[in-house]
Design a protein around this motif. Sequence first.
Motif, PDB file in Angstrom:
ATOM      1  N   GLN A  99       0.809  -1.220   0.000  1.00  0.00           N
ATOM      2  CA  GLN A  99       0.000   0.000   0.000  1.00  0.00           C
ATOM      3  C   GLN A  99       0.835   1.260   0.000  1.00  0.00           C
ATOM      4  N   GLY A 100       2.128   1.118   0.215  1.00  0.00           N
ATOM      5  CA  GLY A 100       3.008   2.287   0.206  1.00  0.00           C
ATOM      6  C   GLY A 100       3.195   2.847  -1.196  1.00  0.00           C
ATOM      7  N   LYS A 101       3.858   3.988  -1.276  1.00  0.00           N
ATOM      8  CA  LYS A 101       4.055   4.672  -2.546  1.00  0.00           C
ATOM      9  C   LYS A 101       5.431   4.447  -3.125  1.00  0.00           C
ATOM     10  N   ALA A 102       6.195   3.579  -2.492  1.00  0.00           N
ATOM     11  CA  ALA A 102       7.541   3.306  -3.024  1.00  0.00           C
ATOM     12  C   ALA A 102       7.415   2.592  -4.348  1.00  0.00           C
ATOM     13  N   PRO A 103       8.224   2.990  -5.339  1.00  0.00           N
ATOM     14  CA  PRO A 103       8.132   2.332  -6.648  1.00  0.00           C
ATOM     15  C   PRO A 103       8.718   0.924  -6.607  1.00  0.00           C
ATOM     16  N   GLY A 104       8.164   0.000  -7.398  1.00  0.00           N
ATOM     17  CA  GLY A 104       8.670  -1.381  -7.510  1.00  0.00           C
ATOM     18  C   GLY A 104       8.226  -2.266  -6.370  1.00  0.00           C
ATOM     19  N   PHE A 105       8.526  -3.577  -6.563  1.00  0.00           N
ATOM     20  CA  PHE A 105       8.127  -4.592  -5.578  1.00  0.00           C
ATOM     21  C   PHE A 105       9.332  -5.241  -4.897  1.00  0.00           C
ATOM     22  N   GLY A 106      10.472  -4.630  -4.993  1.00  0.00           N
ATOM     23  CA  GLY A 106      11.691  -5.247  -4.437  1.00  0.00           C
ATOM     24  C   GLY A 106      11.594  -5.499  -2.943  1.00  0.00           C
ATOM     25  N   LYS A 107      11.141  -4.476  -2.223  1.00  0.00           N
ATOM     26  CA  LYS A 107      11.025  -4.613  -0.774  1.00  0.00           C
ATOM     27  C   LYS A 107       9.998  -5.686  -0.399  1.00  0.00           C
ATOM     28  N   VAL A 108       8.878  -5.699  -1.144  1.00  0.00           N
ATOM     29  CA  VAL A 108       7.830  -6.686  -0.854  1.00  0.00           C
ATOM     30  C   VAL A 108       8.331  -8.091  -1.110  1.00  0.00           C
ATOM     31  N   ILE A 109       9.059  -8.253  -2.214  1.00  0.00           N
ATOM     32  CA  ILE A 109       9.589  -9.587  -2.535  1.00  0.00           C
ATOM     33  C   ILE A 109      10.573 -10.045  -1.457  1.00  0.00           C
ATOM     34  N   THR A 110      11.396  -9.102  -0.991  1.00  0.00           N
ATOM     35  CA  THR A 110      12.358  -9.441   0.071  1.00  0.00           C
ATOM     36  C   THR A 110      11.625  -9.906   1.333  1.00  0.00           C
ATOM     37  N   MET A 111      10.559  -9.206   1.709  1.00  0.00           N
ATOM     38  CA  MET A 111       9.782  -9.573   2.883  1.00  0.00           C
ATOM     39  C   MET A 111       9.141 -10.951   2.713  1.00  0.00           C
ATOM     40  N   ILE A 112       8.679 -11.203   1.472  1.00  0.00           N
ATOM     41  CA  ILE A 112       8.056 -12.515   1.217  1.00  0.00           C
ATOM     42  C   ILE A 112       9.101 -13.628   1.331  1.00  0.00           C
ATOM     43  N   ASP A 113      10.317 -13.388   0.803  1.00  0.00           N
ATOM     44  CA  ASP A 113      11.393 -14.396   0.913  1.00  0.00           C
ATOM     45  C   ASP A 113      11.733 -14.664   2.374  1.00  0.00           C
ATOM     46  N   GLU A 114      11.804 -13.600   3.169  1.00  0.00           N
ATOM     47  CA  GLU A 114      12.111 -13.783   4.594  1.00  0.00           C
ATOM     48  C   GLU A 114      11.008 -14.573   5.297  1.00  0.00           C
ATOM     49  N   MET A 115       9.773 -14.281   4.915  1.00  0.00           N
ATOM     50  CA  MET A 115       8.650 -15.005   5.524  1.00  0.00           C
ATOM     51  C   MET A 115       8.702 -16.490   5.179  1.00  0.00           C
ATOM     52  N   ILE A 116       9.091 -16.782   3.889  1.00  0.00           N
ATOM     53  CA  ILE A 116       9.203 -18.201   3.488  1.00  0.00           C
ATOM     54  C   ILE A 116      10.276 -18.902   4.319  1.00  0.00           C
ATOM     55  N   VAL A 117      11.415 -18.213   4.545  1.00  0.00           N
ATOM     56  CA  VAL A 117      12.488 -18.803   5.363  1.00  0.00           C
ATOM     57  C   VAL A 117      11.977 -19.092   6.790  1.00  0.00           C
ATOM     58  N   ASN A 118      11.233 -18.132   7.377  1.00  0.00           N
ATOM     59  CA  ASN A 118      10.695 -18.314   8.730  1.00  0.00           C
ATOM     60  C   ASN A 118       9.722 -19.487   8.782  1.00  0.00           C
ATOM     61  N   LEU A 119       8.879 -19.589   7.733  1.00  0.00           N
ATOM     62  CA  LEU A 119       7.915 -20.686   7.694  1.00  0.00           C
ATOM     63  C   LEU A 119       8.625 -22.036   7.639  1.00  0.00           C
ATOM     64  N   LYS A 120       9.691 -22.127   6.842  1.00  0.00           N
ATOM     65  CA  LYS A 120      10.450 -23.373   6.766  1.00  0.00           C
ATOM     66  C   LYS A 120      11.086 -23.707   8.120  1.00  0.00           C
ATOM     67  N   THR A 121      11.588 -22.657   8.810  1.00  0.00           N
ATOM     68  CA  THR A 121      12.192 -22.883  10.139  1.00  0.00           C
ATOM     69  C   THR A 121      11.153 -23.416  11.127  1.00  0.00           C
ATOM     70  N   GLU A 122       9.965 -22.791  11.128  1.00  0.00           N
ATOM     71  CA  GLU A 122       8.892 -23.249  12.013  1.00  0.00           C
ATOM     72  C   GLU A 122       8.465 -24.668  11.669  1.00  0.00           C
ATOM     73  N   GLN A 123       8.419 -24.972  10.354  1.00  0.00           N
ATOM     74  CA  GLN A 123       8.036 -26.317   9.940  1.00  0.00           C
ATOM     75  C   GLN A 123       9.038 -27.338  10.452  1.00  0.00           C
ATOM     76  N   SER A 124      10.340 -26.983  10.396  1.00  0.00           N
ATOM     77  CA  SER A 124      11.374 -27.884  10.912  1.00  0.00           C
ATOM     78  C   SER A 124      11.198 -28.121  12.416  1.00  0.00           C
ATOM     79  N   GLY A 125      10.870 -27.028  13.156  1.00  0.00           N
ATOM     80  CA  GLY A 125      10.638 -27.185  14.599  1.00  0.00           C
ATOM     81  C   GLY A 125       9.442 -28.069  14.896  1.00  0.00           C
ATOM     82  N   ASP A 126       8.358 -27.902  14.111  1.00  0.00           N
ATOM     83  CA  ASP A 126       7.176 -28.745  14.313  1.00  0.00           C
ATOM     84  C   ASP A 126       7.478 -30.198  14.014  1.00  0.00           C
TER      85      ASP A 126
END
Length: 432
Positions: A296-323
């Motif tokens: 929803q921000g006005k920053a141009p491009g999706f680079g920051k969003v993609i980075t956040m999504i990649d970090e979230m995927i890494v966290n999800l994999k870590t949680e899955q390993s713990g489970d």
Amino acid sequence: GSEVQAKIERKAQTEADLKTHEASRAEAEETMATATALREKEASEFAKMKSESETNIAAVGKAVAAIEKGAGGSFLQTSAASMVRSFAMERATLDDASRQELLAFLSGAQGEGYAPASGEITGILKSMGDQMSKDLSDSTDSETAATTNYEALMAAKKKELATLQGQIEVEMERIGQLGMEVAEFENDIEDTKQALAADEAFRAELETSCKTKSGEWEAIKTTRAEELVALSETIKVLNSDDALDLFKKTLPGSSASFMQVQVTVASQKARALALIHAAAKMHKRPELDLIALALQGKAPGFGKVITMIDEMIVNLKTEQSGDESKKLYCDAQFVEYEDKQKVEEQSIADSAKAIEQMEGAIVTLAAEIKALNEGITALDKSVVEATEQRKEQNEEFKALMQADSAAKEVLGWAKNRLNKFYNPKLYVAPPK
């Protein structure tokens, strides 16, 4: 349980048997003491009678020898003559004529003119000596038989006492052992019940926990699968050729009009934002809210969003390993509990087998006790029979003594009557 109750009942029965055997032992000891006292009395009476009989037999022998040698007159002055005279008057079994003739000779009424060649007095004396010897022999046989019976009774009673003593010791030991076993079994049963209750509680808790974790794991897997689909679709949109072309057009020098770029980028953001919102409604995760805020921000491009999504995927994999690690832990706990349960079941089976073996041993022991009781009963019966036989012999002996006393009284009267004629000085007038 029933096994402990059975042991308690066997312990009570053994205590009752012990009391019975102790009473039997006391009775046997009393019987031995009574029989010993009676035997000592009879032996004393026999010894006295034997001594008198041997003295009288010797005196008769001296009288026969003196008469056969022609020294009857000098014999009449000896103490042996007095003994023969007393026995002839009080105890000798003679007819009246022979008794009077013998007493006349022993009193010196025939004087020195008696001719021993006739052999009449000698025959009477020899007959009396033979009868005395026979009576002594019969009494000796009776005494020997009584002694044999007494020794047999003592041997049987000693054997019975030894058997009873051994049985009493065995029963006392068995009572102590059964008491210990009952206490140990009660403690083992209580400990096993407590351990089993604790294990069952732990098992129920573990099953509940594992069911909860399994349900949560299934929900997490479903959620994450859906979440990954949403993120994949978002990344796909952002990495599509149209999006890349659009991003290029937004750079400086682009020939496209600002309005066109703005409309195209806005539409792409709106599409991605819709996917993120849909995922956020299904799964309450802060990371999705941050990604939506970035879109929803006005920053141009999706680079920051993609980075956040990649970090979230890494966290999800870590949680899955713990489970997955938690799931492995739960599985290991199940295996450990099953092993522990098998050990407890084996312990219970071993205890049941030990109880069964002990019950078999107790049955065998009961059979042995029964056989011993039957042997003791038979022995008691033989002792009673021997005692009755001894009592009958004693009654016969008493009757014989009473008859002898009556004969003595008759002989005493006869002696006194003869004294009135032959020796008035020794005559005693009967009481008026």
